[in-house]
Design a protein around this motif. Structure first.
Motif, PDB file in Angstrom:
ATOM      1  N   ALA A  40      17.105 -11.560  33.642  1.00 30.51           N
ATOM      2  CA  ALA A  40      15.653 -11.457  34.571  1.00 30.51           C
ATOM      3  C   ALA A  40      14.827 -12.419  33.535  1.00 30.51           C
ATOM      4  N   VAL A  41      15.050 -11.749  32.190  1.00 26.82           N
ATOM      5  CA  VAL A  41      13.662 -11.951  31.032  1.00 26.82           C
ATOM      6  C   VAL A  41      13.135 -13.293  31.341  1.00 26.82           C
ATOM      7  N   PRO A  42      13.481 -14.354  31.841  1.00 24.88           N
ATOM      8  CA  PRO A  42      13.405 -15.561  31.730  1.00 24.88           C
ATOM      9  C   PRO A  42      12.338 -16.155  32.627  1.00 24.88           C
ATOM     10  N   ASP A  43      13.067 -15.222  34.089  1.00 21.88           N
ATOM     11  CA  ASP A  43      11.886 -15.656  34.821  1.00 21.88           C
ATOM     12  C   ASP A  43      10.361 -14.752  35.391  1.00 21.88           C
ATOM     13  N   MET A  44      10.268 -13.792  34.424  1.00 19.24           N
ATOM     14  CA  MET A  44       9.623 -12.633  34.180  1.00 19.24           C
ATOM     15  C   MET A  44       8.495 -12.991  33.455  1.00 19.24           C
ATOM     16  N   VAL A  45       8.875 -13.804  31.878  1.00 17.50           N
ATOM     17  CA  VAL A  45       8.470 -14.019  31.073  1.00 17.50           C
ATOM     18  C   VAL A  45       8.331 -15.197  30.724  1.00 17.50           C
ATOM     19  N   PRO A  46       6.847 -16.213  30.640  1.00 16.81           N
ATOM     20  CA  PRO A  46       7.080 -17.489  30.119  1.00 16.81           C
ATOM     21  C   PRO A  46       7.956 -17.563  28.065  1.00 16.81           C
TER      22      PRO A  46
END
Length: 368
Positions: free
Chosen positions: A60-66
């Motif tokens: 989920a990290v790429p969806d949370m942080v640019p």
């Protein structure tokens, strides 16, 4: 996507996770670990709450942080290779850095570090041969003068090792196999008698310099950052105290080379265990050391900001790894930290701090 914030007081190194050298400011030095059902998750230090952390499913990290291009590729490769230990994370990080996605200097540093790894394995292999000959009761003046790159040097080495194998009651092929496996385990740490320390031993020595430097800075600086800097020095000293014991046990096993070769399975397991513990103990410190060194060339304000950035990611020793727990002392400093911390990136709006990214890439170029 967030599991919520929790107080970061891990019990084990595996629970603490391995530090990842992302270049996106919010993700810099976040830690990856295996959570429920062995799924990867990332621990993101709270920028405003000191030791509080966000637990986020890795995917989920790429969806949370640019994320920067470097970080997206690093994220994908960690998933692909299921990397989770400091050794595995470093291997993946080097692969990404060599592609130049964190800048040409970081790529050059990665290539140099990998070449140094190869040189260290060769040097360690040679020193272990000398130790084996000594354990077999053989003097090795000829070996010391031997050029291993020549055919004659290699023949002389084989003759000496064959005689050593006979003395140790091992087949030569078994002795060579054990030598090779031992060198792979030992090289990242290094041997005391080596003219060039191994990577982990070098970081350990640099940690002592960091402790002295940041402690002196704390005593000379009259600001809210002084107790935070003193705490960083205290954590470094705590790590050094434990590391001294690990290294003593590690080198003690290798010094008893005859016993190591005769009781191979049990002794090698102990050597490997000490080497792994040393890698976990020092995990994340190379970035802390290099970030602090880089700040020393800047003004006092930037050094103060760096102290607070380092407090956010300082590698506290897990509770089960030591009789002393510094989490309580760290929590007492959270109020000071909250008043002074600088937001590196506002992840809620997705704003990227290009200056912070540049600074992180500069530190990566200094790391081994």
């Amino acid at each position: 996507m967030l599991k919520g914030t929790i107080e970061y007081a891990p019990s084990t190194f595996e629970e603490r996770g391995a530090a990842v050298a992302f270049t996106t400011p919010l993700l810099s030095q976040t830690r990856v670990r295996k959570g429920e059902r062995s799924r990867l998750e990332v621990l993101i230090p709270s920028l405003s709450e000191g030791l509080g952390i966000y637990v986020v499913p890795w995917k989920a990290v790429p969806d949370m942080v640019p994320m920067t291009m470097h970080d997206r590729y690093l994220h994908e490769l960690i998933v692909k290779e299921d990397a989770c230990s400091p050794h595995e994370i470093r291997r993946v990080t080097m692969k990404v850095a060599r592609r130049g996605l964190a800048g040409p200097k970081a790529a050059q540093a990665a290539r140099a570090a990998l070449e140094e790894d190869d040189e260290q394995r060769t040097l360690t292999n040679y020193l272990l041969i000398l130790a084996i000959l000594k354990a077999a009761g053989m003097t090795s003046p000829d070996m010391l003068a031997t050029d291993l790159d020549t055919d004659e040097g290699q023949r002389r080495t084989r003759d000496l090792m064959t005689r050593a194998a006979t003395s140790l009651r091992l087949a030569p092929s078994v002795l060579y196999a054990r030598l090779s496996e031992l060198a792979e385990v030992v090289a990242p740490v290094g041997l005391y008698q080596s003219p060039k320390p191994g990577r982990l031993l070098r970081v350990f020595n640099e940690l002592k310099g960091f402790r002295d430097s940041v402690d002196e800075w704390a005593k000379e600086t009259y600001s809210d950052a002084s107790p935070v800097a003193s705490f960083c020095a205290e954590v470094a000293q705590h790590t050094i105290d434990i590391g001294d014991g690990v290294l003593k046990a590690f080198h003690g096993r290798i010094d008893a080379m005859g016993r190591l070769m005769r009781h191979w399975d049990g002794e090698l397991a102990e050597v490997r265990s000490h080497a792994i513990r040393m890698s976990w103990l020092l995990d994340g410190w190379d970035y802390v050391i290099n970030a602090w060194d880089a700040s020393l060339a800047q003004d006092r304000q930037q050094q103060t900001l760096t102290v607070h950035e380092l407090f956010r990611i300082i590698p506290l020793v897990p509770r089960e790894e030591s009789s002393r727990d510094l989490n309580g002392e760290a929590q007492k400093l959270q109020a000071v930290h909250r008043r002074s911390v600088r937001m590196l990136e506002d992840w809620r709006t997705g704003r990227m701090d290009l200056e912070a990214i540049r600074r992180i890439e500069t530190v990566k170029a200094r790391a081994a």
